[in-house]
Design a protein around this motif. Sequence first.
Motif, mmCIF file in Angstrom:
data_model
loop_
_atom_site.group_PDB
_atom_site.id
_atom_site.type_symbol
_atom_site.label_atom_id
_atom_site.label_comp_id
_atom_site.label_asym_id
_atom_site.label_seq_id
_atom_site.Cartn_x
_atom_site.Cartn_y
_atom_site.Cartn_z
ATOM 1 N N THR A 83 -6.914 1.756 2.004
ATOM 2 C CA THR A 83 -8.234 1.775 2.618
ATOM 3 C C THR A 83 -9.021 0.814 1.242
ATOM 4 N N GLU A 84 -8.628 1.248 0.024
ATOM 5 C CA GLU A 84 -9.216 0.646 -1.153
ATOM 6 C C GLU A 84 -8.808 -0.867 -1.120
ATOM 7 N N LYS A 142 -2.592 9.813 8.320
ATOM 8 C CA LYS A 142 -3.632 10.282 7.430
ATOM 9 C C LYS A 142 -3.167 11.663 6.809
ATOM 10 N N TYR A 144 0.302 11.205 4.631
ATOM 11 C CA TYR A 144 0.263 10.523 3.549
ATOM 12 C C TYR A 144 -1.136 9.870 2.994
ATOM 13 N N PRO A 145 -1.803 11.012 2.589
ATOM 14 C CA PRO A 145 -3.479 10.876 2.318
ATOM 15 C C PRO A 145 -3.678 9.708 1.102
ATOM 16 N N LEU A 146 -2.548 9.905 0.224
ATOM 17 C CA LEU A 146 -2.804 8.891 -0.893
ATOM 18 C C LEU A 146 -2.464 7.640 -0.501
ATOM 19 N N SER A 147 -1.488 7.400 0.293
ATOM 20 C CA SER A 147 -1.007 6.069 0.677
ATOM 21 C C SER A 147 -2.391 5.456 1.724
ATOM 22 N N THR A 160 0.725 -1.262 0.008
ATOM 23 C CA THR A 160 0.087 -0.005 0.040
ATOM 24 C C THR A 160 0.603 1.146 0.024
ATOM 25 N N GLU A 219 -5.422 6.264 1.138
ATOM 26 C CA GLU A 219 -6.497 5.839 0.201
ATOM 27 C C GLU A 219 -6.228 4.519 -0.418
ATOM 28 N N ARG A 220 -5.109 4.268 -0.696
ATOM 29 C CA ARG A 220 -4.803 3.105 -1.363
ATOM 30 C C ARG A 220 -5.041 2.005 -0.379
#
Length: 209
Positions: free
Chosen positions: A150-151, A139, A142-145, A35, A147-148
Amino acid sequence: MISGLSFDDLYQKASEVLKLYDVVDKAVEDIQMETGLRCLPSCRECCKTSGDSIQVTITEFLPLSLRLWNEGRADDLLRRLEDVPDSDRCILFEGSGEIRNEGGCTEYAFRPLICRLFGFSGVIDRLGRVAPVICKYVKTGYPLSVERFTEKFSSGLEIPVFSDYLKRVQGIDPHMGSRTYSINSALRKALEYVGMRFYYSSKGFDRTA
């Protein structure tokens, strides 16, 4: 009596704890690779919290306690712990910024479960489902990490569940692993217990009384 096992068996239990730590570290590493989730460099915020918020079993500190007694460093740490309230920060924390990239832990290789799993594991919610627990600083940083992560979790990514590993600690020693204490208290109790075992061993006894 915490345990009546032979002194040699104490080393076996410490070895089992270290093997469990290796399993935990591999699980966290897999999540990081999958992730991109990471702790912020030299963050240390989780180490700065109250010691009451960091709950640890005596079993988890067996490897460190054995090392400290063997190296002649246990007595000094025990004296320091006598004046440390349970609510104080972990005594192993070093906040000067001079200590590597491993946060601020002076005994990083021997840190307990919660220190290894925080931010990369989950808890069981009231419906019996696994719910991820993600650090608030990660959070933000590293918001993109996140998000990844969570997905992928929603798509079936398995994450470590803290309570599962705590049960494995209890399996290593049902007495010392059945209850958690504030981190400073758990370390003090582990040092006292191992020190007592060293004392009885030096007197020719194999078992505590």
